[in-house]
Design a protein around this motif. Structure first.
Motif, PDB file in Angstrom:
ATOM      1  N   THR A   1      -5.969   3.448  -2.190  1.00 24.67           N
ATOM      2  CA  THR A   1      -5.404   3.363  -0.853  1.00 24.67           C
ATOM      3  C   THR A   1      -5.079   4.765  -0.364  1.00 24.67           C
ATOM      4  OG1 THR A   1      -3.663   2.411   0.528  1.00 24.67           O
ATOM      5  CG2 THR A   1      -3.052   3.008  -1.710  1.00 24.67           C
TER       6      THR A   1
ATOM      7  N   PHE B   1      -1.843   2.694  -8.128  1.00 26.39           N
ATOM      8  CA  PHE B   1      -2.239   1.570  -7.293  1.00 26.39           C
ATOM      9  C   PHE B   1      -3.226   0.722  -8.076  1.00 26.39           C
ATOM     10  CE2 PHE B   1      -4.603  -0.305  -3.653  1.00 26.39           C
ATOM     11  CZ  PHE B   1      -3.525  -0.902  -3.019  1.00 26.39           C
TER      12      PHE B   1
ATOM     13  N   ILE C   1      -7.837   0.791   2.457  1.00 29.10           N
ATOM     14  CA  ILE C   1      -7.728   0.203   1.122  1.00 29.10           C
ATOM     15  C   ILE C   1      -9.129  -0.218   0.680  1.00 29.10           C
ATOM     16  CG2 ILE C   1      -7.149  -2.053   2.105  1.00 29.10           C
ATOM     17  CD1 ILE C   1      -5.643  -2.699  -0.456  1.00 29.10           C
TER      18      ILE C   1
ATOM     19  N   VAL D   1      -2.972  -6.696  -4.924  1.00 31.11           N
ATOM     20  CA  VAL D   1      -2.918  -5.234  -4.912  1.00 31.11           C
ATOM     21  C   VAL D   1      -1.472  -4.765  -4.808  1.00 31.11           C
ATOM     22  CG1 VAL D   1      -5.215  -4.979  -3.885  1.00 31.11           C
ATOM     23  CG2 VAL D   1      -3.207  -5.100  -2.398  1.00 31.11           C
TER      24      VAL D   1
ATOM     25  N   ALA E   1      -9.024   0.183  -7.566  1.00 27.68           N
ATOM     26  CA  ALA E   1      -8.315   0.019  -6.295  1.00 27.68           C
ATOM     27  C   ALA E   1      -7.800   1.372  -5.822  1.00 27.68           C
ATOM     28  CB  ALA E   1      -7.146  -0.956  -6.463  1.00 27.68           C
TER      29      ALA E   1
ATOM     30  N   MET F   1       0.816  -1.214   0.000  1.00 29.15           N
ATOM     31  CA  MET F   1       0.000   0.000   0.000  1.00 29.15           C
ATOM     32  C   MET F   1       0.851   1.266   0.000  1.00 29.15           C
ATOM     33  SD  MET F   1      -2.914  -1.224   2.739  1.00 29.15           S
ATOM     34  CE  MET F   1      -3.652   0.396   2.933  1.00 29.15           C
TER      35      MET F   1
END
Length: 196
Positions: free
Chosen positions: A184, A118, A191, A104, A182, A49
């Motif tokens: 974060t 991301f 997330i 991820v 996605a 992340m």
């Protein structure tokens, strides 16, 4: 209060994302995952992340054991961890891709050579799923390597996690990994991964 904050943050992220990435194609396969890593401080998940650790990815899956449900985190560097889900998380009914798995992380590249963003991918090989027509319970998992390459355990196709999930060794008709929206807020933040 905490549940209300999570719903609010999820709603804000959805609104922001609907205005971005209009040209990018996202999967229609099922996915719904939101997780607050500021509560759990899981280092394995946090490593994927962080924008400063581009090229490190984390596979997320779920398992039930002894009447409880757990989230499993496995990094492309081989680190693993597991966190027991809270009652609220169990009620959220996570949907981790087509068959219990998403990947991820921050890409090192994107198609124009700049730093990528991301990303979230399904762990199922999309070409095996389509070729067999098995959308119900596919088991054609891709396996991550520290190089940022994910390889299908069935057909051997290789996918570049650092460059949009593109197929590296396939034919022109082969498709890249299925992508999810996605976001974060940072390594020890929030997330969210979902289908558009």
């Amino acid at each position: 209060m905490r549940k209300g904050l999570l719903v609010f943050l999820s709603s804000c992220l959805l609104i922001l994302l609907s205005a971005c990435d209009a040209e990018q194609e996202f999967s229609s396969w099922p996915c719904r995952f939101s997780y607050d890593n500021s509560v759990y401080l899981d280092d394995v998940l946090a490593s994927a992340m962080s924008g400063s650790s581009r090229g490190v990815f984390c596979q997320i899956s779920e398992e039930a054991r002894g009447g409880a449900r757990y989230l499993n985190f496995t990094s492309s560097n081989g680190q693993q961890s597991q966190k027991r889900e809270t009652t609220m998380e169990q009620q959220a009914n996570y949907v981790l891709g087509l068959n219990n798995g998403i990947i991820v992380g921050f890409q090192t590249l994107n198609t124009d050579g700049a730093y990528g963003g991301f990303v979230g991918y399904d762990v199922q090989c999309p070409n095996c799923v389509r070729n067999t027509g098995n959308y119900t319970n596919p088991t054609y998992y891709v396996r991550m390597a520290s190089t940022g390459i994910a390889t299908c355990s069935r057909c051997g196709l290789e996918y570049d996690l650092n460059n949009g999930g593109q197929v590296l060794n396939g034919q022109a008709s082969d498709k890249g990994l299925e992508k999810y929206v996605a976001t974060t807020t940072g390594p020890f933040g929030f997330i969210s991964v979902f289908r558009r």
